[in-house]
Design a protein around this motif. Sequence first.
Motif, PDB file in Angstrom:
ATOM      1  N   PHE A  60       0.696  -1.281  -0.012  1.00 50.11           N
ATOM      2  CA  PHE A  60      -0.017  -0.072  -0.083  1.00 50.11           C
ATOM      3  C   PHE A  60       0.786   1.440  -0.019  1.00 50.11           C
ATOM      4  CE2 PHE A  60      -3.032  -3.238   1.576  1.00 50.11           C
ATOM      5  CZ  PHE A  60      -3.988  -3.002   0.782  1.00 50.11           C
ATOM      6  N   SER A  61       2.165   1.292   0.033  1.00 53.92           N
ATOM      7  CA  SER A  61       2.958   2.295   0.062  1.00 53.92           C
ATOM      8  C   SER A  61       3.451   2.747  -1.462  1.00 53.92           C
ATOM      9  CB  SER A  61       4.422   1.991   0.799  1.00 53.92           C
ATOM     10  OG  SER A  61       5.142   1.019   0.345  1.00 53.92           O
ATOM     11  N   GLY A  62       2.908   1.906  -2.627  1.00 57.19           N
ATOM     12  CA  GLY A  62       3.248   2.258  -3.717  1.00 57.19           C
ATOM     13  C   GLY A  62       2.175   2.145  -4.649  1.00 57.19           C
ATOM     14  N   PRO A  63       2.412   2.185  -6.113  1.00 56.79           N
ATOM     15  CA  PRO A  63       1.185   2.271  -7.024  1.00 56.79           C
ATOM     16  C   PRO A  63       0.348   1.022  -7.058  1.00 56.79           C
ATOM     17  CG  PRO A  63       3.199   3.165  -8.081  1.00 56.79           C
ATOM     18  CD  PRO A  63       3.628   2.662  -6.782  1.00 56.79           C
ATOM     19  N   ARG A  64      -0.860   1.088  -7.256  1.00 62.02           N
ATOM     20  CA  ARG A  64      -1.723  -0.163  -7.247  1.00 62.02           C
ATOM     21  C   ARG A  64      -2.744  -0.020  -8.394  1.00 62.02           C
ATOM     22  NH1 ARG A  64      -2.222  -3.417  -3.432  1.00 62.02           N
ATOM     23  NH2 ARG A  64      -4.397  -3.926  -3.780  1.00 62.02           N
ATOM     24  N   LYS A  65      -3.132  -1.121  -8.847  1.00 62.93           N
ATOM     25  CA  LYS A  65      -4.335  -1.160  -9.994  1.00 62.93           C
ATOM     26  C   LYS A  65      -4.939  -2.456  -9.742  1.00 62.93           C
ATOM     27  CE  LYS A  65      -1.668  -3.795 -13.605  1.00 62.93           C
ATOM     28  NZ  LYS A  65      -1.106  -3.573 -15.013  1.00 62.93           N
ATOM     29  N   VAL A  66      -6.455  -2.296 -10.136  1.00 61.06           N
ATOM     30  CA  VAL A  66      -7.282  -3.444 -10.145  1.00 61.06           C
ATOM     31  C   VAL A  66      -7.556  -3.840 -11.618  1.00 61.06           C
ATOM     32  CG1 VAL A  66      -9.442  -4.305  -9.452  1.00 61.06           C
ATOM     33  CG2 VAL A  66      -7.800  -2.617  -8.133  1.00 61.06           C
ATOM     34  N   THR A  67      -7.643  -5.233 -11.930  1.00 59.38           N
ATOM     35  CA  THR A  67      -8.013  -5.887 -13.389  1.00 59.38           C
ATOM     36  C   THR A  67      -8.841  -6.705 -13.225  1.00 59.38           C
ATOM     37  OG1 THR A  67      -6.285  -7.265 -13.546  1.00 59.38           O
ATOM     38  CG2 THR A  67      -5.728  -4.894 -14.445  1.00 59.38           C
ATOM     39  N   LYS A  68      -9.578  -7.225 -14.216  1.00 63.96           N
ATOM     40  CA  LYS A  68     -10.441  -8.147 -14.238  1.00 63.96           C
ATOM     41  C   LYS A  68     -10.037  -9.162 -15.655  1.00 63.96           C
ATOM     42  CE  LYS A  68     -14.703  -6.604 -12.335  1.00 63.96           C
ATOM     43  NZ  LYS A  68     -16.457  -6.496 -12.332  1.00 63.96           N
ATOM     44  N   ASP A  69      -9.754 -10.329 -15.162  1.00 59.93           N
ATOM     45  CA  ASP A  69      -9.601 -11.271 -16.346  1.00 59.93           C
ATOM     46  C   ASP A  69     -10.685 -11.676 -17.133  1.00 59.93           C
ATOM     47  OD1 ASP A  69     -10.845 -13.397 -14.802  1.00 59.93           O
ATOM     48  OD2 ASP A  69      -9.150 -14.264 -13.818  1.00 59.93           O
ATOM     49  N   GLU A  70     -10.193 -12.638 -17.994  1.00 58.85           N
ATOM     50  CA  GLU A  70     -11.651 -13.093 -18.868  1.00 58.85           C
ATOM     51  C   GLU A  70     -12.711 -13.725 -18.207  1.00 58.85           C
ATOM     52  OE1 GLU A  70      -8.309 -16.396 -18.632  1.00 58.85           O
ATOM     53  OE2 GLU A  70      -8.454 -14.286 -19.025  1.00 58.85           O
ATOM     54  N   ASN A  71     -12.541 -14.276 -17.304  1.00 57.37           N
ATOM     55  CA  ASN A  71     -13.626 -14.631 -16.350  1.00 57.37           C
ATOM     56  C   ASN A  71     -14.360 -13.830 -15.610  1.00 57.37           C
ATOM     57  OD1 ASN A  71     -12.979 -17.445 -17.472  1.00 57.37           O
ATOM     58  ND2 ASN A  71     -11.476 -17.661 -15.950  1.00 57.37           N
ATOM     59  N   GLY A  72     -13.681 -12.638 -15.650  1.00 57.19           N
ATOM     60  CA  GLY A  72     -14.540 -11.652 -14.649  1.00 57.19           C
ATOM     61  C   GLY A  72     -14.087 -11.423 -13.379  1.00 57.19           C
ATOM     62  N   THR A  73     -12.946 -12.392 -13.111  1.00 59.36           N
ATOM     63  CA  THR A  73     -12.238 -12.213 -11.681  1.00 59.36           C
ATOM     64  C   THR A  73     -11.674 -10.703 -11.382  1.00 59.36           C
ATOM     65  OG1 THR A  73     -12.317 -14.555 -11.506  1.00 59.36           O
ATOM     66  CG2 THR A  73     -10.997 -13.595 -10.101  1.00 59.36           C
ATOM     67  N   THR A  74     -11.878 -10.367 -10.250  1.00 60.59           N
ATOM     68  CA  THR A  74     -11.116  -9.282  -9.971  1.00 60.59           C
ATOM     69  C   THR A  74      -9.696  -9.592  -9.517  1.00 60.59           C
ATOM     70  OG1 THR A  74     -13.056  -7.848  -9.641  1.00 60.59           O
ATOM     71  CG2 THR A  74     -11.133  -7.025  -8.533  1.00 60.59           C
ATOM     72  N   ASN A  81       9.994  -3.314  -7.546  1.00 55.23           N
ATOM     73  CA  ASN A  81      11.214  -3.140  -8.269  1.00 55.23           C
ATOM     74  C   ASN A  81      10.681  -2.818 -10.039  1.00 55.23           C
ATOM     75  OD1 ASN A  81      12.922  -3.997  -6.365  1.00 55.23           O
ATOM     76  ND2 ASN A  81      12.618  -6.072  -6.983  1.00 55.23           N
ATOM     77  N   GLY A  82       9.664  -2.111  -9.705  1.00 51.73           N
ATOM     78  CA  GLY A  82       9.176  -1.347 -11.016  1.00 51.73           C
ATOM     79  C   GLY A  82       8.390  -2.458 -11.874  1.00 51.73           C
ATOM     80  N   GLU A  83       7.996  -3.477 -11.283  1.00 51.64           N
ATOM     81  CA  GLU A  83       7.134  -4.488 -12.061  1.00 51.64           C
ATOM     82  C   GLU A  83       5.802  -4.563 -11.485  1.00 51.64           C
ATOM     83  OE1 GLU A  83       8.096  -5.886 -14.887  1.00 51.64           O
ATOM     84  OE2 GLU A  83      10.067  -5.087 -15.001  1.00 51.64           O
ATOM     85  N   TRP A  84       4.846  -4.773 -12.304  1.00 47.30           N
ATOM     86  CA  TRP A  84       3.687  -5.106 -11.616  1.00 47.30           C
ATOM     87  C   TRP A  84       3.637  -6.598 -11.332  1.00 47.30           C
ATOM     88  CZ3 TRP A  84       0.263  -1.563 -10.046  1.00 47.30           C
ATOM     89  CH2 TRP A  84       0.213  -0.207 -10.708  1.00 47.30           C
ATOM     90  N   VAL A  85       3.166  -6.811  -9.825  1.00 43.91           N
ATOM     91  CA  VAL A  85       3.104  -8.111  -9.214  1.00 43.91           C
ATOM     92  C   VAL A  85       1.616  -8.161  -8.585  1.00 43.91           C
ATOM     93  CG1 VAL A  85       4.208  -9.647  -7.587  1.00 43.91           C
ATOM     94  CG2 VAL A  85       5.351  -8.081  -8.873  1.00 43.91           C
ATOM     95  N   GLU A  86       0.872  -9.752  -8.675  1.00 45.06           N
ATOM     96  CA  GLU A  86      -0.360  -9.579  -8.273  1.00 45.06           C
ATOM     97  C   GLU A  86      -0.190  -9.720  -6.781  1.00 45.06           C
ATOM     98  OE1 GLU A  86      -4.342 -12.228  -8.887  1.00 45.06           O
ATOM     99  OE2 GLU A  86      -2.380 -12.691 -10.038  1.00 45.06           O
ATOM    100  N   ASP A  87      -1.150  -9.209  -5.993  1.00 42.22           N
ATOM    101  CA  ASP A  87      -1.172  -9.321  -4.457  1.00 42.22           C
ATOM    102  C   ASP A  87      -1.338 -10.894  -3.902  1.00 42.22           C
ATOM    103  OD1 ASP A  87      -1.131  -6.554  -4.609  1.00 42.22           O
ATOM    104  OD2 ASP A  87      -3.212  -6.371  -3.836  1.00 42.22           O
ATOM    105  N   ASN A  88      -0.417 -11.188  -3.256  1.00 46.54           N
ATOM    106  CA  ASN A  88      -0.257 -12.534  -2.655  1.00 46.54           C
ATOM    107  C   ASN A  88       0.009 -12.403  -1.034  1.00 46.54           C
ATOM    108  OD1 ASN A  88      -0.516 -15.062  -2.250  1.00 46.54           O
ATOM    109  ND2 ASN A  88       1.934 -15.505  -3.075  1.00 46.54           N
ATOM    110  N   TYR A  89      -0.983 -12.070  -0.160  1.00 55.50           N
ATOM    111  CA  TYR A  89      -0.509 -11.830   1.109  1.00 55.50           C
ATOM    112  C   TYR A  89      -0.214 -13.148   1.693  1.00 55.50           C
ATOM    113  CZ  TYR A  89      -3.310  -7.590   0.305  1.00 55.50           C
ATOM    114  OH  TYR A  89      -3.676  -6.431  -0.285  1.00 55.50           O
ATOM    115  N   PRO A  90       0.883 -12.759   2.969  1.00 56.98           N
ATOM    116  CA  PRO A  90       0.853 -13.833   3.713  1.00 56.98           C
ATOM    117  C   PRO A  90       0.055 -14.247   4.458  1.00 56.98           C
ATOM    118  CG  PRO A  90       2.746 -12.019   3.794  1.00 56.98           C
ATOM    119  CD  PRO A  90       1.555 -11.509   2.992  1.00 56.98           C
ATOM    120  N   GLU A  91       0.108 -15.342   5.067  1.00 55.03           N
ATOM    121  CA  GLU A  91      -1.116 -15.817   6.068  1.00 55.03           C
ATOM    122  C   GLU A  91      -1.297 -14.822   7.235  1.00 55.03           C
ATOM    123  OE1 GLU A  91      -2.880 -19.485   8.586  1.00 55.03           O
ATOM    124  OE2 GLU A  91      -0.745 -19.589   7.613  1.00 55.03           O
ATOM    125  N   ARG A  92      -2.586 -14.227   7.312  1.00 56.97           N
ATOM    126  CA  ARG A  92      -2.576 -13.150   8.691  1.00 56.97           C
ATOM    127  C   ARG A  92      -3.003 -14.118   9.723  1.00 56.97           C
ATOM    128  NH1 ARG A  92      -7.218 -10.474  10.885  1.00 56.97           N
ATOM    129  NH2 ARG A  92      -6.712  -8.355  11.209  1.00 56.97           N
TER     130      ARG A  92
END
Length: 207
Positions: A60-74, A81-92
């Motif tokens: 949450f300290s850098g740029p973020r974006k939201v997309t939807k894939d071909e199945n409509g999944t958000t 390091n300048g590359e877009w990476v999908e969120d993958n949270y460690p276990e809370r």
Amino acid sequence: MPIPEYLQKYAVDPQTKKNHTAFDLRCTCGHGLFHASRRVETKEEKRAVKPYYDYLLMVFSGPRKVTKDENGTTRHWHTENGEWVEDNYPERPFFAGIEVFRVTCTACGHEITVFDSRYHGYDALYCDELTPEAKAYEPTLRPTGSRDGSPMRIVLRLEHDESLEEFRENMGAEATPEEYADAFTWIWIYGIGENGKKKKLFESETA
């Protein structure tokens, strides 16, 4: 404005302003001075939860974006390091974010749980589903309030939706006055010492 059912027998001199209700606490023995304590993380808990909090800070300290894939999944993305990476949270860890505030009557020793985020407030009633671990968890408490440990008056201020009707509209369903009273959206807890000075001891948004 309503007072939550679990606090009604301790609430005295309630005052309402718009969608806020303030009142003093008084023990069922009639005494009005308390020692206060709140939940703190142990060293072991801090170590266990650090990877989760570190990841949140990075995401949450850098740029973020939201997309939807071909199945409509958000899908949610952040940059590393300048590359877009999908969120993958460690276990809370199940104990992360649990907040507990208790007071003890200085006359009779009766303990009052003024707030426990697992059970009190809007999210606890309508959003969060407790695991058996979270239900069984016994928090570590540390005294809070006056530096010298002197007793205090305790004053609460609660925020609700402005009316039962508005609450029902926001919920999209019928709700009882009791449910409205219990589903406060913010809580502030203050201590007033023997010198009359007022100090904020605790604050939590519950929705």
